[in-house]
Design an enzyme around this catalytic site. Structure first.
Site, PDB file in Angstrom:
ATOM      1  N   LEU A  85       0.869  -1.176   0.000  1.00 45.70           N
ATOM      2  CA  LEU A  85       0.000   0.000   0.000  1.00 45.70           C
ATOM      3  C   LEU A  85       0.904   1.223   0.000  1.00 45.70           C
ATOM      4  CD1 LEU A  85      -2.972  -0.322   2.552  1.00 45.70           C
ATOM      5  CD2 LEU A  85      -3.130   0.294   0.157  1.00 45.70           C
ATOM      6  N   ASP A  86       0.607   2.212  -0.841  1.00 50.78           N
ATOM      7  CA  ASP A  86       1.390   3.442  -0.855  1.00 50.78           C
ATOM      8  C   ASP A  86       1.460   4.042   0.543  1.00 50.78           C
ATOM      9  OD1 ASP A  86       1.718   3.288  -3.597  1.00 50.78           O
ATOM     10  OD2 ASP A  86      -0.050   4.503  -4.028  1.00 50.78           O
ATOM     11  N   SER A  87       2.534   4.768   0.821  1.00 54.91           N
ATOM     12  CA  SER A  87       2.663   5.407   2.134  1.00 54.91           C
ATOM     13  C   SER A  87       1.516   6.381   2.392  1.00 54.91           C
ATOM     14  CB  SER A  87       4.011   6.127   2.245  1.00 54.91           C
ATOM     15  OG  SER A  87       4.157   7.076   1.212  1.00 54.91           O
ATOM     16  N   ARG A 136      -3.887   5.092  -8.600  1.00 54.20           N
ATOM     17  CA  ARG A 136      -3.304   6.387  -8.981  1.00 54.20           C
ATOM     18  C   ARG A 136      -3.274   6.559 -10.498  1.00 54.20           C
ATOM     19  NH1 ARG A 136       2.145   6.605  -7.477  1.00 54.20           N
ATOM     20  NH2 ARG A 136       2.145   4.412  -6.876  1.00 54.20           N
TER      21      ARG A 136
END
Length: 283
Positions: free
Chosen positions: A68-70, A204
């Protein structure tokens, strides 16, 4: 002596854990940071000291089933002990997200932590336009991963190379599956989408591509993973205050009935072998 025997019992309980469970990753840290924090908490509770110079001989085997992206939050599936061998099934399974996008601004990372690279008008975009455009991004589609990603070039993450100012080649578009895509809310410039997709999909990239398709631009303002495989944020993801050995024991027992048997997981791994390498660094 009683305290010492209690610590030994906890250590044995921890080191005997095998299976999958889900935790709630907060916005901010990377998935690796969260996993390290979880591991440190459990080792401390069990009274086990991890020597910093002997990290290769880990006192606790643990991994996660999809980055998971930060800047994102939500469900992060964790494998512990022999459960780490079952994580490939999580990589190829479906995931659900709720994302808030912002029209009119594009960023180099395709999300709010990046530098704004373009600004365009969005006054012409209606909710009907948005809903109609979503149809082009549903089903089997081709998607180009973002440059800022955990995908690798010469063994290094693209995001790290970009931050160092090194030349990075964009990865080619690849097939991904979008099972469901709908508008939850539209209040320009913000819009909220519900997304259900397969492995290797980037929300994204979806939001960036949507902005372009609508003759504007857009980036992700907020991203929450609400479901990964059979694990949901509301029902199964342990918040940080419940990152204890006893709570994880209970979570593994509860989740045993949610996941396929080890035999099925091996079958999943065999079937998805070609895609696993590109999927494991995605999301």
């Amino acid at each position: 002596m009683a305290g010492n025997s209690g610590s030994i019992a906890l250590a044995e309980k921890l080191q005997g854990l095998n299976g999958l469970f889900a935790i709630h990753k907060k916005k901010g840290p990377t998935s690796a940071d969260v996993l390290n924090l979880l591991k440190a908490k459990l080792l401390k509770e069990a009274g086990i000291k991890q020597h910093p110079m002997k990290r290769k001989k880990q006192a606790l085997k643990m991994g996660h089933g999809g980055t998971l992206d930060s800047a994102a939050s939500g469900v992060l599936v964790v494998g512990i002990g022999k459960g780490t061998k079952m994580l490939s099934g999580m990589l190829s399974g479906s995931k659900k997200y709720t994302t808030v996008g912002e029209l009119g601004k594009a960023t180099d990372t395709f999300d709010a932590v990046g530098r704004v690279t373009e600004e365009q008008s969005y006054d012409h975009i209606t909710k009907d336009d948005l809903e109609s455009t979503l149809k082009k991004f549903t089903g089997n589609i081709m998607q180009t991963p973002p440059l800022y990603s955990a995908l690798k070039q010469n063994g290094q993450r693209l995001s790290c190379l970009v931050k160092k100012g090194e030349a990075v080649e964009a990865k080619p578009a690849r097939p991904v599956m979008v099972y469901d895509l709908s508008v939850q809310d539209y209040n320009p410039p913000l819009f909220t989408l519900n997304v259900e997709c397969g492995g290797g999909f980037y929300v994204r990239s979806l939001v960036n591509d949507l902005g372009n398709e609508l003759s504007s631009c857009a980036h992700v303002k907020e991203l929450i993973r609400t479901k990964q495989g059979p694990f949901t944020l509301d029902e199964h993801a342990l918040p940080e205050e419940k990152w204890t050995i006893d709570e994880i024991v209970k979570a593994i027992e509860t989740c045993t009935q949610l996941v396929p048997s080890e035999t099925m997981c091996k079958k999943l791994k065999a079937n998805s072998l070609e895609n696993t390498e590109q999927e494991k660094e995605a999301d």
